[in-house]
Each structure stands twice: as structure tokens, then as C-alpha cells.
Design a protein around this motif. Structure first.
Motif, mmCIF file in Angstrom:
data_model
loop_
_atom_site.group_PDB
_atom_site.id
_atom_site.type_symbol
_atom_site.label_atom_id
_atom_site.label_comp_id
_atom_site.label_asym_id
_atom_site.label_seq_id
_atom_site.Cartn_x
_atom_site.Cartn_y
_atom_site.Cartn_z
ATOM 1 N N LEU A 57 0.483 -1.073 0.205
ATOM 2 C CA LEU A 57 0.132 -0.592 0.023
ATOM 3 C C LEU A 57 1.021 1.669 -0.052
ATOM 4 C CD1 LEU A 57 -3.222 -1.346 2.412
ATOM 5 C CD2 LEU A 57 -3.395 -0.122 -0.408
ATOM 6 N N ILE A 58 2.277 1.209 1.036
ATOM 7 C CA ILE A 58 2.869 2.492 1.239
ATOM 8 C C ILE A 58 3.642 2.505 -0.650
ATOM 9 C CG2 ILE A 58 4.753 3.121 1.948
ATOM 10 C CD1 ILE A 58 3.383 1.730 4.569
ATOM 11 N N PRO A 108 0.437 1.679 -9.782
ATOM 12 C CA PRO A 108 0.818 2.041 -8.366
ATOM 13 C C PRO A 108 -0.660 1.364 -8.580
ATOM 14 C CG PRO A 108 1.620 3.634 -9.861
ATOM 15 C CD PRO A 108 1.581 2.338 -10.896
ATOM 16 N N GLY A 109 -1.482 1.943 -9.281
ATOM 17 C CA GLY A 109 -2.921 1.138 -8.509
ATOM 18 C C GLY A 109 -2.997 -0.524 -8.651
ATOM 19 N N SER A 110 -1.770 -1.353 -8.920
ATOM 20 C CA SER A 110 -2.317 -2.266 -8.709
ATOM 21 C C SER A 110 -1.108 -2.657 -7.945
ATOM 22 C CB SER A 110 -1.457 -3.165 -10.609
ATOM 23 O OG SER A 110 -0.003 -2.973 -10.397
ATOM 24 N N LEU A 111 -0.452 -2.248 -7.225
ATOM 25 C CA LEU A 111 0.361 -2.552 -6.214
ATOM 26 C C LEU A 111 -0.991 -1.960 -3.849
ATOM 27 C CD1 LEU A 111 3.838 -0.979 -6.316
ATOM 28 C CD2 LEU A 111 3.390 -3.361 -6.022
ATOM 29 N N PHE A 113 -3.918 -2.169 -4.874
ATOM 30 C CA PHE A 113 -5.245 -3.385 -4.942
ATOM 31 C C PHE A 113 -4.313 -4.881 -4.128
ATOM 32 C CE2 PHE A 113 -7.043 -7.106 -7.232
ATOM 33 C CZ PHE A 113 -8.447 -6.716 -7.152
ATOM 34 N N ASP A 114 -3.074 -5.063 -4.000
ATOM 35 C CA ASP A 114 -2.784 -5.965 -4.356
ATOM 36 C C ASP A 114 -2.284 -6.086 -2.445
ATOM 37 O OD1 ASP A 114 -2.125 -6.609 -6.373
ATOM 38 O OD2 ASP A 114 -0.325 -6.990 -7.239
ATOM 39 N N LEU A 118 -4.351 -8.433 0.276
ATOM 40 C CA LEU A 118 -3.730 -9.381 1.008
ATOM 41 C C LEU A 118 -3.898 -8.716 2.570
ATOM 42 C CD1 LEU A 118 0.755 -8.219 -0.108
ATOM 43 C CD2 LEU A 118 -1.140 -10.554 -0.152
ATOM 44 N N MET A 119 -4.657 -7.573 2.302
ATOM 45 C CA MET A 119 -5.718 -7.064 3.968
ATOM 46 C C MET A 119 -6.639 -8.620 4.009
ATOM 47 S SD MET A 119 -6.049 -3.097 4.726
ATOM 48 C CE MET A 119 -4.228 -2.289 4.328
ATOM 49 N N GLY A 120 -7.547 -8.836 3.033
ATOM 50 C CA GLY A 120 -8.462 -9.719 3.192
ATOM 51 C C GLY A 120 -7.961 -11.425 3.399
#
Length: 136
Positions: A57-58, A108-111, A113-114, A118-120
Motif C-alpha cells: 500500500l505504501i 501504482p494502482g495494482s500495488l 489493490f494487491d 493481502l489485507m483480506g
């Protein structure tokens, strides 16, 4: 009054002589072993996801914001030295919008989203490890 002789502790736990299923029967040990392996797998996946999710996310958010900041600095430096403006334009032009690594396209958007995925995964891992711990 009938008093039955007490059996020793291992005979009571294992019930090896009576054929009854005791707390440490083979089925219970196999079931505990399977649930222990499941608990390990779910908890391990949860820990890895909790470690990588904020990182992705960061990185994604930083990569998304960085070109906007550089462009804002470049446009606000219009009255600056022409050489400094050329350097800033060159830096703004070299920032990639995506990276192709093998068959993977990183943006950036795919990172980001990933990171959310991963939080899910971490939430699912926590739920499943709690269920596995309850069934052990």
C-alpha cells in the motif's frame, strides 16, 4: 458397596484394554494433527499478509503521488533557472508509470489493490486459524 479398583492413569487416558475411545485415541490424535497443520498454514499466511499488505500500500501510494509532486514542483519552478527547469523536466520524464517484470505488469494502482487483497487474506487467515484452534 462395590468399589472398583482404579485403573492407572495411562490405561484411563489411552483406553488400550477396553477398546473405548478415550481423549488420546488414534482418531483424536490424527484430527488434532490435521487441525494443527491447518492452524499453522492459516496463521503463517496471515502473518505474511500482515507484513506485506502495508508495504504494498505504501509503495503504491508513494509511486502514485511522486509524479504528481514532481510535476507540481516543475510547474511552480517556471520562473526558476532554465537549467533547473530542464533537470526537473528530465526527472519528471524518467519516472515510470508501470513496470513490466516477466509476465507481471506493476502499476501504482495494482500495488495498492494487491495490498488490499493481502489485507483480506490476513482477515481470512485470522478467521480460519481461529476456527482451526477451536476445533483442535
Amino acid at each position: 458397596m462395590d468399589i472398583q479398583p482404579s485403573r492407572n492413569l495411562t490405561d484411563r487416558l489411552l483406553n488400550s484394554r477396553s477398546g473405548e475411545s478415550g481423549p488420546l485415541s488414534t482418531g483424536a490424535l490424527v484430527r488434532t494433527g490435521i487441525w494443527s497443520i491447518c492452524y499453522f498454514a492459516f496463521y503463517f499466511a496471515q502473518q505474511v499478509a500482515e507484513l506485506l499488505a502495508p508495504l504494498l500500500l505504501i509503495l503504491g501510494l508513494g509511486w502514485y503521488i511522486l509524479p504528481h509532486i514532481v510535476n507540481a514542483i516543475t510547474t511552480s519552478a517556471a520562473s526558476a533557472d532554465p537549467q533547473a527547469k530542464d533537470i526537473m523536466n528530465h526527472v519528471a520524464g524518467t519516472l515510470p508509470t508501470h513496470l513490466q517484470i516477466g509476465n507481471h505488469l506493476l502499476t501504482p494502482g495494482s500495488l495498492m489493490f494487491d495490498g488490499f487483497l493481502l489485507m483480506g487474506l490476513a482477515a481470512i487467515g485470522a478467521t480460519l486459524s481461529a476456527l482451526a484452534a477451536r476445533n483442535m
